[in-house]
Design an enzyme around this catalytic site. Structure first.
Site, PDB file in Angstrom:
ATOM      1  N   LYS A  83       1.192  -1.922   0.654  1.00  0.00           N
ATOM      2  CA  LYS A  83       0.145   0.162   0.128  1.00  0.00           C
ATOM      3  C   LYS A  83       0.763   1.095   0.087  1.00  0.00           C
ATOM      4  CE  LYS A  83       0.887   1.407   4.419  1.00  0.00           C
ATOM      5  NZ  LYS A  83       1.761   2.699   4.468  1.00  0.00           N
ATOM      6  N   ASP A  93      -1.535  -1.253  11.098  1.00  0.00           N
ATOM      7  CA  ASP A  93      -2.137  -1.431  10.031  1.00  0.00           C
ATOM      8  C   ASP A  93      -2.871  -2.727   9.258  1.00  0.00           C
ATOM      9  OD1 ASP A  93       0.440  -1.681   9.161  1.00  0.00           O
ATOM     10  OD2 ASP A  93       1.123  -0.326   7.587  1.00  0.00           O
TER      11      ASP A  93
END
Length: 270
Positions: free
Chosen positions: A8, A133
């Protein structure tokens, strides 16, 4: 079962305050990209983990994939042993969330492989216990992220059809190093509003706080960013706590030999 845990990027990253638990609150947009590891999980007689590709530092028994298995095993004791093979491609300490993705994809694979019946919310709850995350990669779609990076809101940001170039200068920046030099402060922009504006307005409006503290120590980060802009990037920024810098382009750029000494991934955005 074979899956491909993807990286990401952070579009904007503001470290707004240090929490009482030692973590930091932040504001960011997480956006999935195609740079991926390969993760194979198969039923086995005994639990095992092996990795190939990029060397993963530390004790293999503490790998997040194994931690994810043990976490689920506590609540699903009937789950059989598995053989986990991780082929590591996404660079480590690069701000790309590669280890977190591996963890989340392990949870999703085990859930599917053994029909555990966990929905996304339940899998996110497990993932968030293993890293700030990790939970993002359960749904694996653009999100506005806040808290310590484990709380999410929907956000109407689409870069579909754009092209991204990710450049990693082979520098490992640990989370401890990055946060050790950061000075939390309230964000000077409403990120959700800024992201709703056209891409060509992002350059001066959407920033990564870590660039301020890390660029003086690692000037190559600014050099990469400047080169991406010179090649026609509409927006360029460091992702996460470094060291990868990305550029978003309208069309496939002719990067030629611009980054021949670095690790580079490029491709379309979804």
């Amino acid at each position: 079962m074979l899956t491909f845990p993807n990286a990401k990027i952070n579009i904007g990253l503001y470290i707004t305050e240090k929490r009482a638990d030692g973590f930091h609150n932040l504001s960011s947009c997480f956006y999935p990209v195609g740079w991926s590891d390969a993760l194979e999980i198969l039923p086995a007689e005994t639990l095992s983990f092996e990795s190939t590709g990029i060397d993963i530092p530390g004790d293999a028994s503490q790998n997040l994939c194994l931690k994810a298995y043990h976490l689920l095993k506590k609540d699903f004791p009937e789950m059989p042993p598995v053989r986990i093979h991780l082929h590591k491609v996404v660079p480590i300490g690069a701000g790309l969330g590669g280890g977190s993705a591996d963890c989340a994809f392990t949870i999703k694979s085990l859930n599917s492989l053994f029909s555990l019946g966990l929905d996304d919310k339940a899998m996110q709850a497990y993932a968030s216990q293993l890293g700030s995350d990790c939970a993002f990669f359960i749904e694996n779609k653009p999100k506005y992220c806040f808290g310590k990076g484990d709380q999410f809101d929907e956000i109407a940001v689409s870069l579909k059809g754009k092209y991204i170039v990710l450049v990693n200068p082979n520098i490992h920046i640990s989370t401890a190093e990055a946060y050790g030099s950061i000075k939390p402060k309230p964000a000077n922009v409403d990120l959700q509003i800024a992201l709703s504006q056209p891409l060509d307005t992002w350059k001066d409006a959407i920033l990564n706080d870590f660039e301020t503290s890390l660029t003086p120590k690692y000037p190559v980060l600014q050099e990469i960013k400047d080169t991406l802009y010179s090649l026609g990037a509409e927006y360029a920024c460091m992702t996460g706590s470094g060291s990868t810098v990305f550029g978003i382009f309208e069309n496939t750029p002719a990067i030629k030999q611009a980054f021949k000494e670095y690790m580079v991934w490029q491709g379309p955005l979804e």
